[in-house]
Design an enzyme around this catalytic site. Structure first.
Site, PDB file in Angstrom:
ATOM      1  N   SER A 183     104.500 -23.258  39.863  1.00 20.09           N
ATOM      2  CA  SER A 183     104.114 -22.659  38.586  1.00 20.09           C
ATOM      3  C   SER A 183     103.395 -21.350  38.866  1.00 20.09           C
ATOM      4  CB  SER A 183     103.168 -23.605  37.836  1.00 20.09           C
ATOM      5  OG  SER A 183     102.508 -22.910  36.793  1.00 20.09           O
ATOM      6  N   SER A 184     103.635 -20.365  38.011  1.00 21.63           N
ATOM      7  CA  SER A 184     102.925 -19.091  38.175  1.00 21.63           C
ATOM      8  C   SER A 184     101.423 -19.315  38.083  1.00 21.63           C
ATOM      9  CB  SER A 184     103.369 -18.096  37.103  1.00 21.63           C
ATOM     10  OG  SER A 184     104.780 -18.003  37.085  1.00 21.63           O
ATOM     11  N   ARG A 185     101.019 -20.331  37.315  1.00 24.03           N
ATOM     12  CA  ARG A 185      99.586 -20.589  37.132  1.00 24.03           C
ATOM     13  C   ARG A 185      98.940 -21.238  38.359  1.00 24.03           C
ATOM     14  NH1 ARG A 185     101.115 -21.398  31.357  1.00 24.03           N
ATOM     15  NH2 ARG A 185      99.953 -19.837  30.185  1.00 24.03           N
ATOM     16  N   GLY A 243     107.673 -13.890  34.315  1.00 26.77           N
ATOM     17  CA  GLY A 243     107.390 -13.175  35.560  1.00 26.77           C
ATOM     18  C   GLY A 243     106.503 -13.965  36.503  1.00 26.77           C
ATOM     19  N   ALA A 244     105.916 -13.219  37.496  1.00 26.69           N
ATOM     20  CA  ALA A 244     105.209 -13.876  38.613  1.00 26.69           C
ATOM     21  C   ALA A 244     106.155 -14.919  39.202  1.00 26.69           C
ATOM     22  CB  ALA A 244     103.886 -14.490  38.165  1.00 26.69           C
ATOM     23  N   LEU A 245     107.331 -14.448  39.561  1.00 30.47           N
ATOM     24  CA  LEU A 245     108.441 -15.353  39.862  1.00 30.47           C
ATOM     25  C   LEU A 245     108.223 -16.105  41.171  1.00 30.47           C
ATOM     26  CD1 LEU A 245     111.437 -13.094  38.774  1.00 30.47           C
ATOM     27  CD2 LEU A 245     110.148 -14.763  37.426  1.00 30.47           C
ATOM     28  N   HIS A 246     108.734 -17.333  41.197  1.00 32.81           N
ATOM     29  CA  HIS A 246     108.670 -18.184  42.388  1.00 32.81           C
ATOM     30  C   HIS A 246     110.022 -18.880  42.544  1.00 32.81           C
ATOM     31  CE1 HIS A 246     108.236 -21.312  39.417  1.00 32.81           C
ATOM     32  NE2 HIS A 246     107.076 -20.812  39.001  1.00 32.81           N
ATOM     33  N   GLY A 287     111.047 -21.694  41.758  1.00 38.32           N
ATOM     34  CA  GLY A 287     111.531 -22.424  40.581  1.00 38.32           C
ATOM     35  C   GLY A 287     112.363 -21.511  39.693  1.00 38.32           C
ATOM     36  N   HIS A 288     111.826 -20.327  39.422  1.00 37.70           N
ATOM     37  CA  HIS A 288     112.585 -19.353  38.617  1.00 37.70           C
ATOM     38  C   HIS A 288     113.893 -18.979  39.324  1.00 37.70           C
ATOM     39  CE1 HIS A 288     108.292 -18.240  37.390  1.00 37.70           C
ATOM     40  NE2 HIS A 288     108.844 -18.490  36.218  1.00 37.70           N
TER      41      HIS A 288
HETATM   42  P1  AMP Z   1     107.793 -19.205  32.812  1.00 38.06           P
HETATM   43  O1  AMP Z   1     107.903 -17.925  33.574  1.00 38.06           O
HETATM   44  O2  AMP Z   1     106.682 -20.089  33.263  1.00 38.06           O
HETATM   45  O3  AMP Z   1     107.852 -18.995  31.328  1.00 38.06           O
HETATM   46  O4  AMP Z   1     109.098 -20.027  33.161  1.00 38.06           O
HETATM   47  C1  AMP Z   1     110.377 -19.474  32.969  1.00 38.06           C
HETATM   48  C2  AMP Z   1     111.402 -20.542  33.193  1.00 38.06           C
HETATM   49  O5  AMP Z   1     111.272 -21.037  34.535  1.00 38.06           O
HETATM   50  C3  AMP Z   1     111.215 -21.746  32.263  1.00 38.06           C
HETATM   51  O6  AMP Z   1     112.500 -22.208  31.851  1.00 38.06           O
HETATM   52  C4  AMP Z   1     110.534 -22.744  33.159  1.00 38.06           C
HETATM   53  O7  AMP Z   1     110.736 -24.079  32.783  1.00 38.06           O
HETATM   54  C5  AMP Z   1     111.180 -22.447  34.493  1.00 38.06           C
HETATM   55  N1  AMP Z   1     110.359 -22.931  35.597  1.00 38.06           N
HETATM   56  C6  AMP Z   1     109.047 -22.660  35.826  1.00 38.06           C
HETATM   57  N2  AMP Z   1     108.612 -23.338  36.908  1.00 38.06           N
HETATM   58  C7  AMP Z   1     109.667 -24.059  37.365  1.00 38.06           C
HETATM   59  C8  AMP Z   1     109.863 -24.978  38.453  1.00 38.06           C
HETATM   60  N3  AMP Z   1     108.871 -25.313  39.288  1.00 38.06           N
HETATM   61  N4  AMP Z   1     111.088 -25.517  38.622  1.00 38.06           N
HETATM   62  C9  AMP Z   1     112.103 -25.218  37.767  1.00 38.06           C
HETATM   63  N5  AMP Z   1     111.991 -24.352  36.735  1.00 38.06           N
HETATM   64  C10 AMP Z   1     110.786 -23.797  36.533  1.00 38.06           C
END
Ligand code: AMP
Length: 286
Positions: free
Chosen positions: A193-195, A39-42, A44-45
């Protein structure tokens, strides 16, 4: 299945509702794509969801902040949770179903199993976050068994995680095709990144130095420069810019993540470093 006023995207929270939806898709002969997230989607997600749409007929997205991949001192409690906004974003890119399991559903009081991964899981993040990849593999295994996707899309942002998932899917014969997607970045190169939400304005500016230093190492390696020297310069520059500690900046075999040598055909450069209270990771192909 329920739809909220804010978003028409169907949300399911329990396993029987998920299984009903998935078997409905299967009865229609639809190919199921899956994007697991915290979650906290951006953007990238959302790029992963868009790509999953091109590989399948329907896309299921899960949002689950997985306690098993956080150590007690890590940021599980303060990890951002933005369900309604996530649902709106997912609807805007054509996701079909949002799966929001609770911690109790995923890990009932009596829970005695886990997936243990080695190989690409052993070093890098595995050194600094010892429980991390078993936690990831366990939750991904559960989510795959629940959603039963044909294809699952993961980001190269978490490159080691992508290799770990590909490896256990192959080792354990899971019937899912795991696809990686390039990292989506801000205009100044910082990986989304969500962070990043934790960063102060000053830290946010400094954060872009991470990819600058990785690009400099990659350039030095490509032009035949001294690898150790380039890696040490990157670490020194990051510390001077305000990062610290720098957990690692390393050149690895892109497939196995074994330590690279002069003969390694495909190289990946991976880094993790702290900026204040936030730990950033990034990586690039060399
Ligand atoms: P997370 O929510 O951080 O667990 O990420 C979920 C999925 O989104 C994982 O497969 C991550 O590698 C992918 N992800 C996170 N940030 C990015 C980004 N900047 N670009 C591409 N994929 C991403």
């Amino acid at each position: 299945m329920s739809a909220s006023a804010a978003s028409l995207l169907p949300r399911v929270r329990d396993l029987s509702a998920l299984r009903d939806a998935v078997s409905g898709f299967r009865r229609k002969g639809l190919r199921i794509g899956f994007v697991p997230t915290m979650g906290a989607l951006h953007d990238g997600h959302l790029a992963l969801v868009r790509h999953a749409k091109t590989l399948s007929d329907v896309v299921v997205v899960s949002v689950f902040v997985n306690p098993k991949q956080f150590a007690p001192h890590e940021d599980f409690d303060r990890y951002p949770r933005t369900e309604d906004k996530d649902a709106q974003l997912l609807e805007s890119v054509g996701a079909d179903l949002l799966y929001l399991p609770s911690v109790d559903l995923m890990y009932p009081a009596v829970f005695a199993s886990s997936v243990h991964v080695e190989g690409p899981a052993r070093e890098l993040e595995g050194t600094f976050r010892p429980q991390f990849f078993d936690g990831v593999a366990t939750v991904v295994m559960k989510l795959f068994n629940q959603v039963q996707p044909d294809v699952a899309v993961f980001g190269e942002k978490d490159y080691q995680q992508l290799q770990v998932v590909k490896t256990f899917v192959r080792d354990l014969d899971l019937p899912v095709n795991v696809v990686g997607m390039p990292t989506v970045r801000e205009a100044d190169g910082l990986a989304l990144s969500s962070r990043n939400a934790y960063l102060s304005p000053d830290e946010r500016q400094t954060a872009a130095r991470l990819i600058v230093e990785l690009n400099a190492v990659a350039e030095a390696v490509r032009s035949g420069g001294d690898r150790e020297k380039a890696l040490n310069t990157a670490k020194t520059n990051l510390l001077a810019a305000g990062f610290g500690p720098v957990d690692y900046v390393e050149l690895r075999d892109a497939d196995t993540l074994a330590v690279a040598d002069a003969q390694t055909p495909n190289l990946r450069l991976l880094a993790a470093a702290w900026l204040g209270k936030t730990r950033l990771i990034d990586n690039i192909a060399v």
